[in-house]
Design an enzyme around this catalytic site. Structure first.
Site, short mmCIF file in Angstrom:
data_model
loop_
_atom_site.label_atom_id
_atom_site.label_comp_id
_atom_site.label_asym_id
_atom_site.label_seq_id
_atom_site.Cartn_x
_atom_site.Cartn_y
_atom_site.Cartn_z
CG ASP A 103 57.63 5.67 59.94
OD1 ASP A 103 57.22 6.77 59.50
OD2 ASP A 103 56.78 4.67 59.62
CD GLU B 99 55.85 0.61 54.86
OE1 GLU B 99 55.10 -0.59 54.91
OE2 GLU B 99 55.26 1.67 55.02
#
Ligand SMILES: CC(=O)N[C@@H](CCC[C@H](N)C(=O)O)C(=O)O
Length: 371
Positions: free
Chosen positions: A69, A128
């Site tokens: 990520d 997130e």
């Protein structure tokens, strides 16, 4: 690529933290690096602010994917690093600078000496918030390079460098964001009876909501309801007409999460009645649990131990990860990489030890070659 080069990449990336789906400089940095090392075995494509890289295997029977990520958090950094965030108010406080660096390190070694099988590196935006994994799974780009197996890591501040932790089955919780807007009536601080005070209403909601986990969830089950941000009012001697709570709910079981949402809605109605206000609820992004597929865990442990690192069978955690969606659709697993920081994830002073970069690269490379 040696530790010094890994550190240099990590420090470059650490300085340009960007929020979900705004990772333009990060994407540019990744693409520049990838085009510098590109060879005839490598293909590169972009998806929104993400990047996908395929390395064709020597004698491929299947495709294994590794996901990193790439987004950051809206946290103001307080590490005093010489290479601290140049994007004031944003910080790589969840270690995604590490995740990307480890991916680039392993990718570089595999590009120089391709593995048996094909490998796809997925640099995924918006872990997130608001969640990049689900739309990426539905993208034509990923469908074209659909992997047979997939894995990912997350840094773990609480474990020493050289320790890898994971487990078969549930690793991370189901999550739901929670955004609540309270609307009452503003007024002068000296005349509270003429107003409807949303500082009091929102505070009351938050205090009473703590009974949801404590008194409605089975003590042998587990759940979390955390309000991480509360905003209200404009001035010290005025009554706030509006208040906003921003938080997250976590549960190991999907049905526990549904029950908590019903209780949140019930309590919000009670607050409306009691404080003569309106309350609106938005659940934002919801992430599916991270569930590790059992068949990979024993061979993975062997790969880790063969390299002289320590493997720990850990309990599940209340963290969330949209990688859970990838594991719902593709067999695989996730693991924790020990980075030994005195400050934890999402802390403004998170300071993962950079020696862990080399551990991560070795484990990721070996997993792709041997799993
Ligand atoms: C590993 C980690 O820290 N992940 C985040 C995922 C956030 C999900 C979502 N924005 C939420 O807050 O519910 C986490 O906070 O666990």
């Amino acid at each position: 690529m040696n530790l010094e080069q890994l550190q240099s990449i990590r420090r470059d990336l650490h300085q340009i933290p960007e929020l979900g789906f705004q990772e333009k400089k990060t994407q540019q940095y990744l693409l520049e690096y990838l085009h510098r090392i590109k060879n005839e075995k490598m293909e590169i494509q972009t998806w929104k602010t993400g990047v996908l890289v395929k390395i064709t295997g020597r004698n491929a029977e299947e495709t294994i994917a590794y996901r990193a990520d790439i987004d950051a958090l809206p946290i103001t950094e307080e590490t005093n690093y010489s290479f601290e965030s140049q994007h004031k108010g944003n910080m790589h406080a969840c270690g995604h600078d590490f995740h990307m660096t480890i991916a680039l390190g392993a990718l570089t070694r595999l590009a120089e000496n391709p593995p048996h099988n094909n490998v796809v590196f997925i640099f995924q935006p918006a872990e997130e918030n608001p969640g990049g994994a689900l739309p990426m799974l539905q993208s034509e780009e990923l469908k074209a390079w659909w992997p047979d197996r997939i894995f990912a890591l997350h840094i773990a501040p609480e474990y020493p460098v050289g320790t890898i932790a994971s487990r078969s089955g549930l690793l991370f919780a189901n999550t739901s964001e929670l955004f609540m807007d309270f609307k009452g009536k503003g007024g002068h601080a000296a005349y509270p009876h003429t107003a409807k005070d949303m500082v009091v209403a929102a505070s009351s909601f938050n205090v009473q909501a703590q009974h949801i986990v404590a008194r409605t969830v089975d003590p042998l089950d587990s759940a979390v309801l955390t309000v991480g941000k509360m905003t209200a009012g404009f001035v010290q001697n005025g009554i706030a007409e509006n208040a906003r709570l921003e938080g997250t709910m976590r549960a190991f079981k999907a049905e526990t999460m549904s029950g908590m949402k019903q209780n949140v809605e019930g309590l919000a109605k009670a607050i409306e009645l009691a404080y003569e206000c309106t309350v609106s609820i938005d659940y934002g992004s919801n992430y599916y649990q991270v569930f590790n597929h059992e068949q990979f865990m024993e061979p993975f442990q062997q790969i880790v131990e063969k390299r002289g690192f320590k493997y720990v069978d850990c309990p599940p955690a209340m963290t969330g990860e949209d990688f859970g969606y990838m594991l719902r659709d593709i067999p695989g697993f996730m693991f924790w990489l020990g980075v030994d920081s005195p400050y934890g994830l999402h802390h403004s002073q998170l300071q993962p030890k950079e020696e862990a970069l080399e551990v991560g690269v070795q484990v990721v490379e070996a997993t792709i070659r041997e799993l």
